[in-house]
Enzyme design. Structure first.
Site, mmCIF file in Angstrom:
data_model
loop_
_atom_site.group_PDB
_atom_site.id
_atom_site.type_symbol
_atom_site.label_atom_id
_atom_site.label_comp_id
_atom_site.label_asym_id
_atom_site.label_seq_id
_atom_site.Cartn_x
_atom_site.Cartn_y
_atom_site.Cartn_z
ATOM 1 N N LYS A 284 -19.572 -36.661 -22.709
ATOM 2 C CA LYS A 284 -18.544 -37.269 -21.865
ATOM 3 C C LYS A 284 -17.163 -37.170 -22.475
ATOM 4 O O LYS A 284 -16.175 -37.431 -21.812
ATOM 5 C CB LYS A 284 -18.919 -38.711 -21.517
ATOM 6 C CG LYS A 284 -19.073 -39.643 -22.681
ATOM 7 C CD LYS A 284 -19.453 -41.025 -22.153
ATOM 8 C CE LYS A 284 -19.806 -41.934 -23.315
ATOM 9 N NZ LYS A 284 -20.557 -43.107 -22.905
ATOM 10 N N ARG A 285 -17.086 -36.778 -23.747
ATOM 11 C CA ARG A 285 -15.764 -36.588 -24.349
ATOM 12 C C ARG A 285 -15.072 -35.359 -23.729
ATOM 13 O O ARG A 285 -13.867 -35.264 -23.731
ATOM 14 C CB ARG A 285 -15.862 -36.401 -25.866
ATOM 15 C CG ARG A 285 -16.499 -37.567 -26.540
ATOM 16 C CD ARG A 285 -15.827 -37.950 -27.864
ATOM 17 N NE ARG A 285 -16.171 -39.312 -28.207
ATOM 18 C CZ ARG A 285 -15.380 -40.362 -28.021
ATOM 19 N NH1 ARG A 285 -14.186 -40.204 -27.505
ATOM 20 N NH2 ARG A 285 -15.770 -41.572 -28.344
#
Ligand code: GLU
Length: 502
Positions: free
Chosen positions: A254-255
Protein backbone atom coordinates in the site's frame (compact mmCIF):
# COMPACT_ATOMS: atom_id res chain seq x y z
CA UNK A 1 -12.46 -39.09 -5.27
CA UNK A 2 -13.31 -36.89 -2.32
CA UNK A 3 -15.32 -33.79 -3.10
CA UNK A 4 -13.05 -30.83 -3.83
CA UNK A 5 -13.08 -28.33 -0.97
CA UNK A 6 -11.01 -25.17 -0.99
CA UNK A 7 -10.88 -22.22 1.34
CA UNK A 8 -9.83 -18.66 1.84
CA UNK A 9 -8.56 -18.02 5.35
CA UNK A 10 -8.09 -14.31 5.92
CA UNK A 11 -6.71 -12.86 9.13
CA UNK A 12 -8.90 -9.91 10.11
CA UNK A 13 -6.06 -7.56 10.91
CA UNK A 14 -6.52 -4.74 8.43
CA UNK A 15 -8.24 -3.52 5.30
CA UNK A 16 -9.74 -6.02 2.87
CA UNK A 17 -6.75 -6.60 0.62
CA UNK A 18 -6.95 -7.14 -3.16
CA UNK A 19 -4.55 -10.05 -2.63
CA UNK A 20 -7.16 -11.81 -0.50
CA UNK A 21 -9.76 -11.39 -3.23
CA UNK A 22 -7.29 -12.69 -5.83
CA UNK A 23 -6.58 -15.88 -3.86
CA UNK A 24 -10.28 -16.26 -3.02
CA UNK A 25 -11.16 -15.99 -6.71
CA UNK A 26 -8.80 -18.79 -7.74
CA UNK A 27 -9.96 -21.02 -4.88
CA UNK A 28 -13.59 -20.43 -5.72
CA UNK A 29 -13.04 -21.06 -9.45
CA UNK A 30 -11.20 -24.27 -8.76
CA UNK A 31 -13.82 -25.57 -6.34
CA UNK A 32 -16.81 -24.65 -8.48
CA UNK A 33 -15.25 -26.03 -11.59
CA UNK A 34 -14.96 -29.38 -9.82
CA UNK A 35 -18.44 -29.08 -8.41
CA UNK A 36 -16.87 -28.71 -5.04
CA UNK A 37 -17.21 -26.26 -2.21
CA UNK A 38 -15.45 -23.06 -1.27
CA UNK A 39 -15.19 -22.15 2.40
CA UNK A 40 -14.37 -18.96 4.25
CA UNK A 41 -12.57 -19.27 7.57
CA UNK A 42 -11.51 -16.40 9.78
CA UNK A 43 -8.00 -16.86 11.17
CA UNK A 44 -8.09 -14.57 14.17
CA UNK A 45 -5.52 -16.33 16.35
CA UNK A 46 -3.62 -13.06 16.69
CA UNK A 47 -5.97 -11.59 19.26
CA UNK A 48 -4.06 -8.33 19.62
CA UNK A 49 -4.32 -7.46 15.93
CA UNK A 50 -7.64 -9.00 14.93
CA UNK A 51 -10.75 -6.84 14.97
CA UNK A 52 -14.44 -7.50 14.36
CA UNK A 53 -14.50 -4.42 12.14
CA UNK A 54 -11.83 -5.82 9.86
CA UNK A 55 -13.65 -9.16 9.66
CA UNK A 56 -16.87 -7.42 8.62
CA UNK A 57 -15.07 -5.29 6.06
CA UNK A 58 -13.41 -8.35 4.53
CA UNK A 59 -16.68 -10.28 4.25
CA UNK A 60 -18.43 -7.24 2.79
CA UNK A 61 -15.69 -6.55 0.27
CA UNK A 62 -15.51 -10.17 -0.94
CA UNK A 63 -19.30 -10.27 -1.34
CA UNK A 64 -19.23 -6.96 -3.21
CA UNK A 65 -16.88 -8.63 -5.69
CA UNK A 66 -19.31 -11.52 -6.10
CA UNK A 67 -17.12 -14.01 -4.25
CA UNK A 68 -19.57 -15.92 -2.11
CA UNK A 69 -18.87 -19.05 -0.10
CA UNK A 70 -20.67 -22.29 0.80
CA UNK A 71 -19.65 -22.27 4.44
CA UNK A 72 -18.39 -19.48 6.65
CA UNK A 73 -18.87 -17.59 9.91
CA UNK A 74 -21.88 -15.70 8.57
CA UNK A 75 -23.61 -18.52 6.68
CA UNK A 76 -22.69 -21.41 8.98
CA UNK A 77 -22.16 -24.97 7.76
CA UNK A 78 -21.46 -28.46 9.07
CA UNK A 79 -17.80 -27.86 9.99
CA UNK A 80 -18.21 -24.77 12.17
CA UNK A 81 -17.42 -22.66 13.99
CA UNK A 82 -15.57 -20.92 11.15
CA UNK A 83 -13.83 -18.39 13.34
CA UNK A 84 -10.67 -19.73 14.98
CA UNK A 85 -11.19 -17.75 18.20
CA UNK A 86 -14.25 -19.96 18.78
CA UNK A 87 -12.38 -23.23 18.32
CA UNK A 88 -9.97 -23.13 21.28
CA UNK A 89 -11.21 -26.40 22.78
CA UNK A 90 -10.56 -28.20 19.52
CA UNK A 91 -6.96 -26.97 19.40
CA UNK A 92 -6.36 -27.78 23.05
CA UNK A 93 -7.52 -31.36 22.58
CA UNK A 94 -5.27 -31.73 19.56
CA UNK A 95 -2.21 -30.29 21.25
CA UNK A 96 -2.58 -32.85 24.03
CA UNK A 97 -2.35 -35.63 21.45
CA UNK A 98 0.97 -34.29 20.17
CA UNK A 99 2.30 -33.88 23.73
CA UNK A 100 1.30 -37.42 24.67
CA UNK A 101 2.93 -38.85 21.57
CA UNK A 102 6.11 -36.85 22.22
CA UNK A 103 5.79 -34.96 18.92
CA UNK A 104 5.58 -31.65 20.69
CA UNK A 105 7.04 -30.41 23.96
CA UNK A 106 6.43 -27.77 26.60
CA UNK A 107 8.91 -24.91 26.55
CA UNK A 108 9.31 -22.78 29.66
CA UNK A 109 12.03 -20.48 28.32
CA UNK A 110 11.57 -16.85 29.27
CA UNK A 111 11.40 -14.00 26.78
CA UNK A 112 14.80 -12.81 28.12
CA UNK A 113 16.44 -16.15 27.39
CA UNK A 114 14.98 -16.24 23.89
CA UNK A 115 16.10 -12.66 23.22
CA UNK A 116 19.63 -13.42 24.39
CA UNK A 117 19.65 -16.55 22.22
CA UNK A 118 18.58 -14.56 19.18
CA UNK A 119 21.25 -11.93 19.77
CA UNK A 120 24.02 -14.50 20.13
CA UNK A 121 22.83 -16.43 17.06
CA UNK A 122 22.76 -13.25 15.00
CA UNK A 123 26.22 -12.30 16.22
CA UNK A 124 27.54 -15.74 15.28
CA UNK A 125 25.78 -15.58 11.92
CA UNK A 126 23.64 -18.61 12.75
CA UNK A 127 20.06 -18.96 11.54
CA UNK A 128 17.97 -17.68 14.42
CA UNK A 129 15.77 -20.36 15.94
CA UNK A 130 14.99 -22.24 19.10
CA UNK A 131 17.94 -24.27 20.41
CA UNK A 132 16.00 -27.16 21.97
CA UNK A 133 16.81 -26.16 25.55
CA UNK A 134 13.54 -27.49 27.05
CA UNK A 135 13.78 -30.77 25.14
CA UNK A 136 16.21 -31.79 27.89
CA UNK A 137 13.63 -31.50 30.66
CA UNK A 138 12.50 -34.80 32.16
CA UNK A 139 8.83 -35.77 32.22
CA UNK A 140 8.77 -35.16 36.02
CA UNK A 141 10.30 -31.69 35.66
CA UNK A 142 7.71 -30.78 33.04
CA UNK A 143 4.83 -32.07 35.19
CA UNK A 144 6.14 -30.18 38.19
CA UNK A 145 6.47 -26.90 36.29
CA UNK A 146 3.01 -27.33 34.79
CA UNK A 147 1.55 -28.06 38.25
CA UNK A 148 3.26 -24.93 39.56
CA UNK A 149 1.52 -23.04 36.76
CA UNK A 150 4.76 -21.79 35.25
CA UNK A 151 3.98 -20.18 31.90
CA UNK A 152 4.92 -22.28 28.88
CA UNK A 153 4.40 -22.58 25.17
CA UNK A 154 4.13 -25.81 23.20
CA UNK A 155 6.63 -26.27 20.40
CA UNK A 156 6.79 -28.90 17.70
CA UNK A 157 9.71 -31.27 17.40
CA UNK A 158 11.43 -31.09 14.06
CA UNK A 159 13.77 -33.63 12.45
CA UNK A 160 17.40 -32.58 12.83
CA UNK A 161 18.55 -33.74 9.46
CA UNK A 162 17.33 -34.53 5.99
CA UNK A 163 14.98 -32.61 3.76
CA UNK A 164 11.27 -32.11 3.61
CA UNK A 165 10.24 -32.92 0.06
CA UNK A 166 6.80 -32.09 -1.21
CA UNK A 167 5.02 -31.46 -4.47
CA UNK A 168 3.51 -28.14 -5.25
CA UNK A 169 0.85 -28.35 -7.92
CA UNK A 170 2.34 -25.42 -9.86
CA UNK A 171 6.01 -25.69 -8.96
CA UNK A 172 6.65 -29.41 -8.86
CA UNK A 173 9.03 -30.85 -6.29
CA UNK A 174 10.14 -28.51 -3.51
CA UNK A 175 12.91 -29.50 -1.15
CA UNK A 176 13.60 -27.66 2.10
CA UNK A 177 16.22 -28.82 4.60
CA UNK A 178 14.78 -29.57 8.05
CA UNK A 179 17.62 -27.66 9.67
CA UNK A 180 16.07 -24.51 8.26
CA UNK A 181 12.81 -25.21 10.05
CA UNK A 182 12.39 -23.81 13.53
CA UNK A 183 10.78 -25.69 16.40
CA UNK A 184 7.63 -23.74 15.80
CA UNK A 185 5.46 -22.60 18.69
CA UNK A 186 2.12 -24.33 18.21
CA UNK A 187 0.37 -23.04 21.29
CA UNK A 188 1.15 -19.77 23.02
CA UNK A 189 1.34 -19.25 26.78
CA UNK A 190 -2.26 -17.99 26.75
CA UNK A 191 -3.19 -21.45 25.43
CA UNK A 192 -4.27 -20.05 22.09
CA UNK A 193 -2.87 -21.70 18.97
CA UNK A 194 -0.53 -20.08 16.48
CA UNK A 195 -1.46 -19.75 12.82
CA UNK A 196 0.45 -22.89 11.79
CA UNK A 197 -1.27 -25.19 14.23
CA UNK A 198 -4.82 -23.85 13.90
CA UNK A 199 -4.48 -23.74 10.12
CA UNK A 200 -3.55 -27.42 9.81
CA UNK A 201 -6.09 -28.68 12.35
CA UNK A 202 -8.84 -26.70 10.64
CA UNK A 203 -7.90 -27.62 7.10
CA UNK A 204 -8.10 -31.25 8.15
CA UNK A 205 -11.34 -31.00 10.14
CA UNK A 206 -12.94 -28.87 7.45
CA UNK A 207 -11.95 -31.52 4.89
CA UNK A 208 -10.00 -29.12 2.70
CA UNK A 209 -8.62 -31.05 -0.27
CA UNK A 210 -6.63 -28.29 -2.00
CA UNK A 211 -4.76 -25.48 -0.27
CA UNK A 212 -4.39 -22.71 -2.83
CA UNK A 213 -2.59 -19.79 -1.21
CA UNK A 214 0.10 -17.17 -1.71
CA UNK A 215 3.71 -18.18 -2.32
CA UNK A 216 4.79 -16.51 0.93
CA UNK A 217 3.61 -19.70 2.68
CA UNK A 218 5.94 -22.11 0.83
CA UNK A 219 8.53 -22.04 3.58
CA UNK A 220 5.89 -22.83 6.20
CA UNK A 221 4.64 -25.88 4.34
CA UNK A 222 7.21 -28.32 5.89
CA UNK A 223 5.86 -27.44 9.35
CA UNK A 224 2.35 -28.06 8.13
CA UNK A 225 3.24 -31.36 6.49
CA UNK A 226 4.97 -32.52 9.64
CA UNK A 227 1.80 -31.86 11.60
CA UNK A 228 -0.25 -33.89 9.10
CA UNK A 229 2.24 -36.70 9.50
CA UNK A 230 2.17 -36.55 13.31
CA UNK A 231 -1.60 -36.75 13.35
CA UNK A 232 -1.60 -39.46 10.68
CA UNK A 233 -3.76 -37.32 8.39
CA UNK A 234 -3.75 -37.20 4.62
CA UNK A 235 -2.39 -33.76 3.65
CA UNK A 236 -4.21 -31.64 1.07
CA UNK A 237 -2.66 -30.78 -2.27
CA UNK A 238 -0.63 -27.57 -2.05
CA UNK A 239 -0.67 -24.94 -4.71
CA UNK A 240 1.22 -21.71 -4.08
CA UNK A 241 0.07 -18.84 -6.25
CA UNK A 242 2.44 -16.10 -7.41
CA UNK A 243 2.30 -12.90 -5.35
CA UNK A 244 0.85 -9.74 -6.82
CA UNK A 245 3.46 -7.12 -7.69
CA UNK A 246 3.67 -3.37 -8.13
CA UNK A 247 4.55 -2.22 -11.66
CA UNK A 248 8.20 -1.97 -10.50
CA UNK A 249 7.95 -5.72 -9.68
CA UNK A 250 8.27 -5.25 -5.92
CA UNK A 251 5.69 -7.03 -3.76
CA UNK A 252 2.35 -5.22 -3.97
CA UNK A 253 2.24 -2.83 -1.06
CA UNK A 254 0.00 0.00 0.00
CA UNK A 255 3.01 2.30 0.16
CA UNK A 256 3.12 2.23 -3.64
CA UNK A 257 -0.37 1.25 -4.76
CA UNK A 258 -3.77 1.27 -3.13
CA UNK A 259 -4.35 -2.32 -1.95
CA UNK A 260 -7.65 -2.05 -0.15
CA UNK A 261 -10.74 -3.31 -1.96
CA UNK A 262 -12.66 -0.48 -0.25
CA UNK A 263 -10.47 2.02 -2.10
CA UNK A 264 -11.51 0.62 -5.46
CA UNK A 265 -15.16 0.63 -4.38
CA UNK A 266 -14.92 4.22 -3.14
CA UNK A 267 -13.22 5.34 -6.34
CA UNK A 268 -16.11 3.99 -8.38
CA UNK A 269 -14.65 0.88 -9.98
CA UNK A 270 -17.20 -1.75 -10.95
CA UNK A 271 -16.91 -5.01 -9.04
CA UNK A 272 -17.19 -7.01 -12.28
CA UNK A 273 -14.21 -5.14 -13.72
CA UNK A 274 -12.07 -5.51 -10.62
CA UNK A 275 -12.75 -9.23 -10.30
CA UNK A 276 -12.05 -9.66 -14.02
CA UNK A 277 -8.78 -7.83 -13.54
CA UNK A 278 -7.83 -10.06 -10.60
CA UNK A 279 -8.61 -13.03 -12.84
CA UNK A 280 -5.90 -11.78 -15.19
CA UNK A 281 -3.28 -12.12 -12.47
CA UNK A 282 -1.35 -15.23 -13.42
CA UNK A 283 -4.18 -16.47 -15.63
CA UNK A 284 -5.01 -15.97 -19.28
CA UNK A 285 -8.11 -17.28 -20.99
CA UNK A 286 -7.28 -20.01 -23.54
CA UNK A 287 -8.41 -17.71 -26.37
CA UNK A 288 -6.44 -14.78 -24.94
CA UNK A 289 -9.45 -12.50 -24.39
CA UNK A 290 -8.98 -10.02 -21.58
CA UNK A 291 -12.56 -9.27 -20.74
CA UNK A 292 -14.35 -12.16 -19.07
CA UNK A 293 -16.84 -12.78 -16.30
CA UNK A 294 -16.21 -14.84 -13.21
CA UNK A 295 -18.46 -17.60 -14.66
CA UNK A 296 -16.54 -17.61 -17.94
CA UNK A 297 -13.27 -17.84 -16.06
CA UNK A 298 -14.66 -20.73 -14.05
CA UNK A 299 -15.68 -22.75 -17.08
CA UNK A 300 -12.34 -22.27 -18.83
CA UNK A 301 -10.23 -22.54 -15.68
CA UNK A 302 -7.27 -24.86 -15.52
CA UNK A 303 -5.12 -24.36 -12.47
CA UNK A 304 -2.15 -26.00 -14.13
CA UNK A 305 -2.04 -23.11 -16.61
CA UNK A 306 -1.45 -20.50 -13.91
CA UNK A 307 1.79 -18.75 -14.80
CA UNK A 308 4.37 -18.15 -12.11
CA UNK A 309 5.89 -14.93 -13.47
CA UNK A 310 4.93 -12.29 -10.86
CA UNK A 311 1.60 -10.82 -11.98
CA UNK A 312 1.63 -7.02 -11.98
CA UNK A 313 -1.30 -5.19 -10.47
CA UNK A 314 -1.34 -2.11 -12.63
CA UNK A 315 -3.99 0.47 -11.82
CA UNK A 316 -3.74 2.00 -15.31
CA UNK A 317 -4.65 -1.31 -16.88
CA UNK A 318 -7.51 -1.68 -14.42
CA UNK A 319 -8.72 1.80 -15.40
CA UNK A 320 -8.76 0.74 -19.02
CA UNK A 321 -10.72 -2.42 -18.23
CA UNK A 322 -13.15 -0.57 -15.98
CA UNK A 323 -13.81 1.95 -18.75
CA UNK A 324 -14.45 -0.90 -21.15
CA UNK A 325 -17.00 -2.39 -18.74
CA UNK A 326 -18.72 0.96 -18.34
CA UNK A 327 -18.93 1.48 -22.12
CA UNK A 328 -19.79 -2.04 -23.13
CA UNK A 329 -21.76 -3.49 -20.26
CA UNK A 330 -23.85 -0.67 -18.88
CA UNK A 331 -26.76 0.83 -20.77
CA UNK A 332 -27.98 4.21 -19.54
CA UNK A 333 -30.35 2.62 -17.08
CA UNK A 334 -27.64 0.38 -15.61
CA UNK A 335 -25.31 3.34 -15.43
CA UNK A 336 -27.90 5.38 -13.53
CA UNK A 337 -28.32 2.50 -11.09
CA UNK A 338 -24.57 1.97 -10.63
CA UNK A 339 -23.86 5.68 -10.30
CA UNK A 340 -26.68 6.32 -7.83
CA UNK A 341 -25.61 3.43 -5.71
CA UNK A 342 -22.05 4.67 -5.65
CA UNK A 343 -22.69 8.40 -5.19
CA UNK A 344 -25.67 8.30 -2.87
CA UNK A 345 -24.56 5.65 -0.46
CA UNK A 346 -26.86 6.52 2.48
CA UNK A 347 -24.14 6.31 5.14
CA UNK A 348 -21.83 8.60 3.21
CA UNK A 349 -24.54 11.11 2.34
CA UNK A 350 -25.79 11.28 5.91
CA UNK A 351 -22.28 12.21 7.00
CA UNK A 352 -21.81 14.84 4.30
CA UNK A 353 -25.11 16.67 4.56
CA UNK A 354 -24.72 17.95 8.17
CA UNK A 355 -21.53 19.73 7.04
CA UNK A 356 -23.44 21.65 4.38
CA UNK A 357 -26.93 22.11 5.67
CA UNK A 358 -26.26 25.43 7.39
CA UNK A 359 -24.10 26.77 4.60
CA UNK A 360 -26.48 26.55 1.65
CA UNK A 361 -29.47 28.61 0.60
CA UNK A 362 -30.61 26.34 -2.19
CA UNK A 363 -30.31 22.62 -2.76
CA UNK A 364 -28.46 23.51 -5.93
CA UNK A 365 -25.64 24.87 -3.77
CA UNK A 366 -24.82 21.40 -2.54
CA UNK A 367 -22.87 20.00 -5.47
CA UNK A 368 -20.48 22.97 -5.88
CA UNK A 369 -19.64 22.64 -2.19
CA UNK A 370 -19.59 18.87 -1.90
CA UNK A 371 -18.47 17.77 -5.36
CA UNK A 372 -15.07 16.74 -4.04
CA UNK A 373 -16.72 14.04 -1.95
CA UNK A 374 -18.06 12.48 -5.12
CA UNK A 375 -14.74 12.46 -6.97
CA UNK A 376 -11.61 10.42 -7.34
CA UNK A 377 -8.31 12.27 -7.60
CA UNK A 378 -8.77 16.04 -7.96
CA UNK A 379 -7.48 18.23 -10.80
CA UNK A 380 -5.10 20.35 -8.71
CA UNK A 381 -1.86 21.93 -9.94
CA UNK A 382 1.28 23.13 -8.17
CA UNK A 383 0.06 26.72 -8.53
CA UNK A 384 -2.80 25.85 -6.17
CA UNK A 385 -0.24 25.24 -3.42
CA UNK A 386 1.25 28.77 -3.61
CA UNK A 387 1.04 30.36 -0.18
CA UNK A 388 2.44 33.50 1.42
CA UNK A 389 4.08 31.74 4.35
CA UNK A 390 4.59 28.18 3.16
CA UNK A 391 7.10 27.03 0.60
CA UNK A 392 6.38 24.12 -1.66
CA UNK A 393 8.74 22.03 0.51
CA UNK A 394 6.77 22.97 3.63
CA UNK A 395 3.62 21.79 1.87
CA UNK A 396 5.23 18.50 0.87
CA UNK A 397 6.46 17.98 4.40
CA UNK A 398 3.00 18.55 5.88
CA UNK A 399 1.40 16.30 3.28
CA UNK A 400 3.88 13.45 3.74
CA UNK A 401 3.85 13.56 7.53
CA UNK A 402 0.04 13.56 7.44
CA UNK A 403 -0.04 10.48 5.19
CA UNK A 404 2.29 8.56 7.49
CA UNK A 405 0.43 9.62 10.60
CA UNK A 406 -2.99 8.78 9.15
CA UNK A 407 -1.71 5.32 8.27
CA UNK A 408 -0.74 4.77 11.88
CA UNK A 409 -4.04 5.75 13.45
CA UNK A 410 -5.11 2.75 15.51
CA UNK A 411 -8.72 3.46 14.70
CA UNK A 412 -10.27 5.62 12.02
CA UNK A 413 -12.14 8.36 13.85
CA UNK A 414 -12.78 12.06 13.38
CA UNK A 415 -11.12 12.80 16.74
CA UNK A 416 -8.06 10.83 15.73
CA UNK A 417 -7.68 12.81 12.50
CA UNK A 418 -8.16 16.10 14.34
CA UNK A 419 -5.66 15.28 17.09
CA UNK A 420 -3.13 14.33 14.49
CA UNK A 421 -3.45 17.67 12.67
CA UNK A 422 -3.26 19.64 15.91
CA UNK A 423 -0.17 17.76 17.05
CA UNK A 424 1.48 18.23 13.68
CA UNK A 425 0.82 21.97 13.79
CA UNK A 426 2.33 22.33 17.26
CA UNK A 427 5.26 20.11 16.45
CA UNK A 428 6.11 22.03 13.28
CA UNK A 429 5.34 25.29 15.04
CA UNK A 430 3.13 26.34 12.16
CA UNK A 431 -0.32 27.69 12.98
CA UNK A 432 -3.17 25.26 12.43
CA UNK A 433 -4.61 27.40 9.61
CA UNK A 434 -1.37 27.14 7.67
CA UNK A 435 -0.85 23.48 8.51
CA UNK A 436 -4.27 22.70 7.10
CA UNK A 437 -3.72 24.74 3.93
CA UNK A 438 -1.99 22.05 1.80
CA UNK A 439 -4.44 19.50 3.16
CA UNK A 440 -7.37 21.63 2.02
CA UNK A 441 -5.96 21.85 -1.50
CA UNK A 442 -5.09 18.15 -1.67
CA UNK A 443 -8.31 16.83 -0.17
CA UNK A 444 -10.98 19.34 -1.25
CA UNK A 445 -9.28 20.99 -4.21
CA UNK A 446 -9.81 24.47 -2.71
CA UNK A 447 -8.19 26.67 -0.08
CA UNK A 448 -11.57 27.27 1.55
CA UNK A 449 -14.13 24.57 2.04
CA UNK A 450 -16.04 22.65 4.66
CA UNK A 451 -13.77 21.24 7.38
CA UNK A 452 -10.91 19.29 5.86
CA UNK A 453 -10.76 17.15 8.98
CA UNK A 454 -14.36 16.05 8.47
CA UNK A 455 -13.59 15.58 4.81
CA UNK A 456 -10.66 13.23 5.48
CA UNK A 457 -12.70 11.32 8.01
CA UNK A 458 -15.62 10.86 5.61
CA UNK A 459 -13.46 10.07 2.58
CA UNK A 460 -11.66 7.42 4.62
CA UNK A 461 -8.00 6.51 4.77
CA UNK A 462 -7.70 5.07 1.27
CA UNK A 463 -9.05 7.98 -0.71
CA UNK A 464 -7.48 10.58 1.60
CA UNK A 465 -4.12 8.91 1.25
CA UNK A 466 -4.46 8.72 -2.53
CA UNK A 467 -5.25 12.44 -2.76
CA UNK A 468 -2.44 13.45 -0.41
CA UNK A 469 0.00 11.35 -2.40
CA UNK A 470 -1.29 12.75 -5.64
CA UNK A 471 -0.63 16.26 -4.25
CA UNK A 472 2.90 15.28 -3.26
CA UNK A 473 3.51 14.05 -6.82
CA UNK A 474 2.19 17.29 -8.24
CA UNK A 475 4.65 19.15 -6.04
CA UNK A 476 7.48 17.15 -7.59
CA UNK A 477 7.40 14.04 -5.37
CA UNK A 478 9.69 13.14 -2.49
CA UNK A 479 13.22 12.13 -3.46
CA UNK A 480 15.03 9.29 -1.66
CA UNK A 481 17.04 11.81 0.33
CA UNK A 482 13.99 13.89 1.22
CA UNK A 483 12.20 10.74 2.33
CA UNK A 484 15.09 9.86 4.61
CA UNK A 485 15.04 13.33 6.18
CA UNK A 486 11.28 13.20 6.55
CA UNK A 487 11.47 9.78 8.19
CA UNK A 488 13.76 11.31 10.77
CA UNK A 489 11.27 14.10 11.35
CA UNK A 490 8.52 11.49 11.63
CA UNK A 491 10.40 9.70 14.40
CA UNK A 492 10.73 12.98 16.30
CA UNK A 493 7.05 13.63 15.73
CA UNK A 494 6.15 10.19 17.06
CA UNK A 495 8.02 10.93 20.26
CA UNK A 496 6.67 14.43 20.51
CA UNK A 497 4.37 15.05 23.45
CA UNK A 498 1.96 17.90 22.95
CA UNK A 499 2.20 20.54 25.66
CA UNK A 500 -0.89 20.48 27.82
CA UNK A 501 -3.08 23.42 26.94
CA UNK A 502 -4.18 25.76 29.71
N1 GLU B 1 -4.39 -16.58 7.60
C1 GLU B 1 -3.46 -16.72 6.55
C2 GLU B 1 -3.43 -15.42 5.77
O1 GLU B 1 -3.89 -14.45 6.25
C3 GLU B 1 -3.85 -17.89 5.67
C4 GLU B 1 -2.71 -18.52 4.95
C5 GLU B 1 -3.12 -19.85 4.34
O2 GLU B 1 -3.92 -19.79 3.40
O3 GLU B 1 -2.69 -20.88 4.82
O4 GLU B 1 -2.94 -15.29 4.69
Amino acid sequence: MAKVRTRIAPSPTGDPHVGTAYIALFNRCFARQHEGEFILRIEDTDQTRSTARSEQDILKALRWLGLDWHEGPDVGGPHGPYRQSQRSDIYRAHIEVLLENGQAFCCFCTAERLDALRVSQTENRQTPGYDGHCLLLSEQEVQKKRAEKQPYVVRMKVPEEGDCVFTDRLRGEIRIAWEQIDMQVLMKSDHLPTYHFANVVDDHLMEITHVIRGEEWINSTPKHLLLYQHFGWQPPQFCHMPLLRNPDKSKLSKRKNPTSISYYKDMGYLPEALINYLGMMGWTMPDGREKFSIEEMQSAFDIDRVSLGGPVFDVEKLDWLNGKYIRENLDVEDFVAAFSQWAFDPVRISRIIPLLKDRVERLSDVIPLAGFFLSGLLPVSDADFKHKQLTSDDCKKILQLTVWQLEQLPEWSREGVEQLCQTLSQFLDIRIRETLFPLFIAITGKAVSTSVIDAMFILGLDVSRARLRHAIDILGGVSKKEAKDLERVLRELENYVRPVQA
